[in-house]
Scaffold this motif. Structure first.
Motif, PDB file in Angstrom:
ATOM      1  N   VAL A   1     -15.936 -47.940 -13.622  1.00 50.69           N
ATOM      2  CA  VAL A   1     -16.790 -46.861 -13.119  1.00 50.69           C
ATOM      3  C   VAL A   1     -18.211 -47.394 -13.070  1.00 50.69           C
ATOM      4  CG1 VAL A   1     -17.793 -44.594 -13.636  1.00 50.69           C
ATOM      5  CG2 VAL A   1     -15.346 -44.977 -13.994  1.00 50.69           C
ATOM      6  N   ILE A   2     -18.947 -47.066 -12.012  1.00 46.03           N
ATOM      7  CA  ILE A   2     -20.381 -47.348 -11.978  1.00 46.03           C
ATOM      8  C   ILE A   2     -21.107 -46.031 -11.776  1.00 46.03           C
ATOM      9  CG2 ILE A   2     -20.358 -47.930  -9.487  1.00 46.03           C
ATOM     10  CD1 ILE A   2     -22.658 -49.966 -10.220  1.00 46.03           C
ATOM     11  N   SER A   3     -22.097 -45.760 -12.629  1.00 42.23           N
ATOM     12  CA  SER A   3     -22.888 -44.540 -12.536  1.00 42.23           C
ATOM     13  C   SER A   3     -24.236 -44.889 -11.922  1.00 42.23           C
ATOM     14  CB  SER A   3     -23.082 -43.923 -13.928  1.00 42.23           C
ATOM     15  OG  SER A   3     -23.712 -42.667 -13.843  1.00 42.23           O
ATOM     16  N   THR A   4     -24.505 -44.342 -10.733  1.00 38.96           N
ATOM     17  CA  THR A   4     -25.655 -44.790  -9.954  1.00 38.96           C
ATOM     18  C   THR A   4     -26.903 -43.933 -10.181  1.00 38.96           C
ATOM     19  OG1 THR A   4     -24.755 -43.615  -8.027  1.00 38.96           O
ATOM     20  CG2 THR A   4     -24.324 -45.972  -8.168  1.00 38.96           C
ATOM     21  N   GLY A   5     -27.225 -43.710 -11.438  1.00 37.25           N
ATOM     22  CA  GLY A   5     -28.543 -43.197 -11.781  1.00 37.25           C
ATOM     23  C   GLY A   5     -28.670 -41.700 -11.928  1.00 37.25           C
ATOM     24  N   ASP A   6     -29.825 -41.301 -12.480  1.00 39.11           N
ATOM     25  CA  ASP A   6     -30.059 -39.948 -12.975  1.00 39.11           C
ATOM     26  C   ASP A   6     -28.925 -39.572 -13.915  1.00 39.11           C
ATOM     27  OD1 ASP A   6     -32.420 -39.900 -11.606  1.00 39.11           O
ATOM     28  OD2 ASP A   6     -31.907 -38.236 -10.296  1.00 39.11           O
ATOM     29  N   ASN A   7     -28.661 -40.505 -14.808  1.00 39.38           N
ATOM     30  CA  ASN A   7     -27.633 -40.303 -15.821  1.00 39.38           C
ATOM     31  C   ASN A   7     -28.068 -39.235 -16.807  1.00 39.38           C
ATOM     32  OD1 ASN A   7     -26.113 -42.645 -14.788  1.00 39.38           O
ATOM     33  ND2 ASN A   7     -27.830 -43.817 -15.600  1.00 39.38           N
ATOM     34  N   VAL A   8     -29.381 -39.169 -17.088  1.00 40.61           N
ATOM     35  CA  VAL A   8     -29.953 -38.107 -17.905  1.00 40.61           C
ATOM     36  C   VAL A   8     -30.962 -37.356 -17.048  1.00 40.61           C
ATOM     37  CG1 VAL A   8     -29.624 -39.528 -19.944  1.00 40.61           C
ATOM     38  CG2 VAL A   8     -31.887 -39.456 -18.875  1.00 40.61           C
ATOM     39  N   ASP A   9     -31.500 -36.269 -17.601  1.00 36.92           N
ATOM     40  CA  ASP A   9     -32.355 -35.416 -16.774  1.00 36.92           C
ATOM     41  C   ASP A   9     -33.834 -35.541 -17.096  1.00 36.92           C
ATOM     42  OD1 ASP A   9     -32.174 -33.351 -14.638  1.00 36.92           O
ATOM     43  OD2 ASP A   9     -33.253 -32.135 -16.109  1.00 36.92           O
ATOM     44  N   ASN A  10     -34.174 -35.827 -18.342  1.00 43.26           N
ATOM     45  CA  ASN A  10     -35.578 -35.694 -18.721  1.00 43.26           C
ATOM     46  C   ASN A  10     -36.118 -36.891 -19.493  1.00 43.26           C
ATOM     47  OD1 ASN A  10     -37.474 -33.494 -18.161  1.00 43.26           O
ATOM     48  ND2 ASN A  10     -37.851 -33.481 -20.359  1.00 43.26           N
ATOM     49  N   ASN A  11     -35.513 -38.110 -19.276  1.00 49.15           N
ATOM     50  CA  ASN A  11     -36.017 -39.310 -19.940  1.00 49.15           C
ATOM     51  C   ASN A  11     -36.146 -39.081 -21.444  1.00 49.15           C
ATOM     52  OD1 ASN A  11     -39.086 -40.928 -20.451  1.00 49.15           O
ATOM     53  ND2 ASN A  11     -37.240 -42.053 -19.938  1.00 49.15           N
ATOM     54  N   SER A  12     -35.140 -38.388 -22.013  1.00 48.12           N
ATOM     55  CA  SER A  12     -35.168 -38.007 -23.418  1.00 48.12           C
ATOM     56  C   SER A  12     -34.149 -38.829 -24.198  1.00 48.12           C
ATOM     57  CB  SER A  12     -34.848 -36.519 -23.550  1.00 48.12           C
ATOM     58  OG  SER A  12     -34.603 -36.155 -24.885  1.00 48.12           O
ATOM     59  N   ALA A  13     -34.553 -39.305 -25.404  1.00 52.86           N
ATOM     60  CA  ALA A  13     -33.676 -40.157 -26.200  1.00 52.86           C
ATOM     61  C   ALA A  13     -32.378 -39.460 -26.563  1.00 52.86           C
ATOM     62  CB  ALA A  13     -34.405 -40.605 -27.463  1.00 52.86           C
ATOM     63  N   VAL A  14     -32.423 -38.164 -26.836  1.00 64.93           N
ATOM     64  CA  VAL A  14     -31.193 -37.466 -27.209  1.00 64.93           C
ATOM     65  C   VAL A  14     -30.262 -37.343 -26.002  1.00 64.93           C
ATOM     66  CG1 VAL A  14     -32.013 -35.083 -26.810  1.00 64.93           C
ATOM     67  CG2 VAL A  14     -30.292 -35.538 -28.576  1.00 64.93           C
ATOM     68  N   GLU A  15     -30.812 -37.160 -24.812  1.00 63.16           N
ATOM     69  CA  GLU A  15     -29.981 -37.130 -23.607  1.00 63.16           C
ATOM     70  C   GLU A  15     -29.329 -38.487 -23.369  1.00 63.16           C
ATOM     71  OE1 GLU A  15     -32.583 -33.845 -21.025  1.00 63.16           O
ATOM     72  OE2 GLU A  15     -32.821 -35.990 -20.652  1.00 63.16           O
ATOM     73  N   LEU A  16     -30.079 -39.566 -23.609  1.00 63.77           N
ATOM     74  CA  LEU A  16     -29.525 -40.909 -23.429  1.00 63.77           C
ATOM     75  C   LEU A  16     -28.357 -41.133 -24.385  1.00 63.77           C
ATOM     76  CD1 LEU A  16     -29.624 -43.676 -22.075  1.00 63.77           C
ATOM     77  CD2 LEU A  16     -31.397 -44.345 -23.736  1.00 63.77           C
ATOM     78  N   ASP A  17     -28.485 -40.667 -25.622  1.00 63.98           N
ATOM     79  CA  ASP A  17     -27.372 -40.759 -26.566  1.00 63.98           C
ATOM     80  C   ASP A  17     -26.162 -39.989 -26.048  1.00 63.98           C
ATOM     81  OD1 ASP A  17     -26.111 -41.123 -29.326  1.00 63.98           O
ATOM     82  OD2 ASP A  17     -26.266 -38.948 -29.211  1.00 63.98           O
TER      83      ASP A  17
END
Length: 603
Positions: free
Chosen positions: A176-192
């Motif tokens: 699978v390749i995820s082509t960006g805007d994986n999170v919404d607000n450049n937030s560390a908890v969202e990245l986790d």
């Protein structure tokens, strides 16, 4: 290309026309600060008009792909409409570049099979830096479904795991390749949350007070859907239901199985920038995002001023937003501070991908290596399959803008990478250039931004570097006969664009896929075949998540919530007026943008 340039992206979707004209009609929403919620009212099920019957359709929770079955919305008008299963979409053969030869299905050899996710927008709906106040000017400027983004993403992961063999090659997806805007607000908890959803593990999609939801949906303001509350808010007046226990359900732990296959990551503007467009690592914004004040309503004049700079992109330091937040601070809601909401840097984004805790099914780093940390570089090449090479590029502005571009250094790297895998290409003047040492692979390029959303705007984060737009990327890719497709997202639209060249073998396809947070919540299963007649076929088949089509508001299980997530997205304000037979052409695309066979000629 002219038609593509008028297509809306995520920002234009949220900033619908009403937001630009914010003013007199919105005044009644500007209520006294933190009007108390009517939570003391006894829980009741919504009246019948709020939950109309779902449309009739074939049995079954969901189809394997949209060739089998699709989510369809029933009824008509602007009221709340229910989702049900509908017939699948057929394969449309697109032969703009090459004739569809008879008997090719019997001759073809499978080359590759993989899945594209895009625009997951995993969102902390309680983040103090979210700009829900834009809804003062337009209902479409806030998503009722956004608190369910984690559950929806996990349902998509489950569907990718269940795909089996591709419908045209029989090959199981290799990655699978995820082509960006994986999170919404450049937030560390969202990245986790994103990395855990992809790699597997438990996620608690909650921040701030662990015992209480502190976002717009518990504010008691009728401007926002209050799902647990009997308050007749503006969304319940549109027909959205009351769902007692909803906020507890959306903040409880959810377990992702993780992808069974390797996955790769491509950055988008929301991964790089707060809100997808704000000044990165700004001291004032940094204090707000981890702080205790959340602004939910502002005067309509402030909304109009902010919309103007969002549309122009001419405020890289986010001065207008910071001024609005400062002047209206006394009216902000008090919330629980949470340091996990902090913004992350490009270096931290890369380091998180390299963390063994998020290794999942691999590969280590998910496209990135330790070398990428040296200069915070986010572009790379990888092997898709034998004889097929993928090239992931970073199209984000580092300084604060939702549009995209490439810097000269990366454009040069892209040209060198294309050349290394091409025994023949053409120089800028059209002269053939031979490269006897190249491996001559079929080339697939991946990015977040699509070509119409890429500009030459200078990047204040890299002021010394010239920027290059989508037309320049198209011109470069057209010099290499073995480029098959450029696959991307950002627009939240299904759109497939041919990029023709006078030499047919130098033409390629741009495959733009809709988001998984907004209608129609699609991803793509992509298969490449050699037809053994001088042509290749790229099959692009839309898939939906493993959520049942029929929504039961009493079912607050993970699957039930994923189903509600889809239905709320299909009922976004304004969508009903533009849907025909359950399909919104500007987002789901035409039949020629959905399930397709894309032919290209190879010399």
């Amino acid at each position: 290309m002219a038609g593509n340039r008028s297509a809306f992206n995520r920002r234009h979707f949220l900033l619908t026309s009403g937001a630009v004209a914010a003013g007199t009609g919105a005044a009644w929403w500007l209520l006294p600060q933190q009007r108390s919620s009517s939570a003391a009212a006894p829980p009741v099920r919504p009246a019948a008009p709020a939950t109309p019957a779902a449309p009739a359709g074939p049995a079954g929770p969901y189809g394997v792909t949209t060739l089998d079955m699709t989510a369809r919305i029933g009824g008509a008008g602007d009221g709340y409409r229910r989702i049900g299963p509908g017939p699948g979409w057929p394969v449309v053969v697109r032969s703009e570049f090459a004739e569809a030869g008879a008997g090719r299905a019997d001759r073809r050899t499978p080359l590759a099979c993989f899945v594209q996710f895009t625009d997951l927008h995993l969102a902390d709906a309680q983040n103090p830096l979210r700009t829900e106040f834009l809804r003062v000017g337009s209902l479409g400027s806030w998503r009722t479904q956004e608190a369910l983004s984690v559950t929806g993403a996990v349902a998509l992961v489950k569907q990718a795991n269940a795909l089996g063999g591709g419908p045209h090659t029989g090959r199981p997806p290799a990655f699978v390749i995820s082509t960006g805007d994986n999170v919404d607000n450049n937030s560390a908890v969202e990245l986790d949350w994103y990395l855990t959803a992809m790699s597997g593990g438990s996620i608690t999609p909650n921040t701030g007070d662990p015992q209480a939801f502190e976002g717009a949906m518990s504010s008691g303001l009728p401007l926002f859907w209050q799902p647990d509350d009997a308050l007749r808010d503006v969304d319940k007046l549109r027909g959205l239901p009351r769902i007692p226990g909803f906020l507890d359900a959306v903040t409880r732990p959810v377990t992702s199985p993780g992808l069974d296959i390797p996955w790769y990551s491509t950055p988008g503007n929301h991964d790089a920038l707060p809100g997808g467009c704000l000044a990165p690592e700004d001291e004032q914004l940094r204090d707000i995002v981890t702080g205790s004040r959340k602004l939910l309503t502002v005067p309509a004049a402030d909304v109009a001023a902010y919309v103007r700079v969002l549309n122009s992109g001419d405020d890289p330091k986010s001065a207008v937003l910071k001024d609005i937040l400062r002047r209206n601070a006394a009216g902000a809601r008090t919330v629980t501070p949470d340091p996990r909401r902090r913004m992350f840097s490009p270096h931290e984004y890369l380091a998180a991908h390299l963390d063994p805790a998020y290794a999942g099914a691999g590969p280590a780093g998910h496209g990135y290596t330790e070398d990428h940390l040296n200069d915070d570089r986010m572009y790379y090449a990888f092997q898709v399959a034998e004889g097929v090479v993928g090239i992931s590029i970073d199209t984000t502005y580092r300084s604060g803008h939702f549009q995209g571009s490439l810097g000269s250094e990366q454009l040069d790297w892209l040209e060198r990478t294309l050349t290394a895998h091409s025994s023949l290409h053409y120089d800028a003047d059209g002269r053939p250039v031979r490269n006897a040492g190249a491996d001559d692979a079929h080339l697939l390029v991946f990015s977040h931004h699509h070509s119409p959303s890429m500009t030459r705007r200078p990047d204040a984060g890299r002021p010394e570097e010239q920027r290059h737009d989508g037309e320049e990327v198209i011109a470069l890719l057209s010099r290499f006969p073995n480029v098959v497709a450029w696959i991307n997202g950002h627009s939240h639209i299904n759109r497939i664009t041919p990029h023709p060249h006078a030499t047919a073998s130098r033409s390629f396809w741009e495959v733009n896929t809709a988001s998984h947070v907004d209608y129609p919540q699609h991803a793509r299963l992509i298969e490449l075949t050699d037809n053994r007649d001088g042509t290749l076929s790229l099959f692009a088949t839309l898939i939906e998540s493993a959520a049942p089509y029929r929504t039961d508001f009493g079912d607050l299980s993970d699957d039930g919530l994923a189903s509600i997530y889809r239905e709320l997205a299909y009922n976004a304000p304004g969508l009903a007026r533009t849907m025909t037979d359950g399909v919104k052409e500007s987002a789901a695309g035409t039949k020629a943008d959905r399930n397709v066979e894309l032919l290209v000629r190879r010399a």
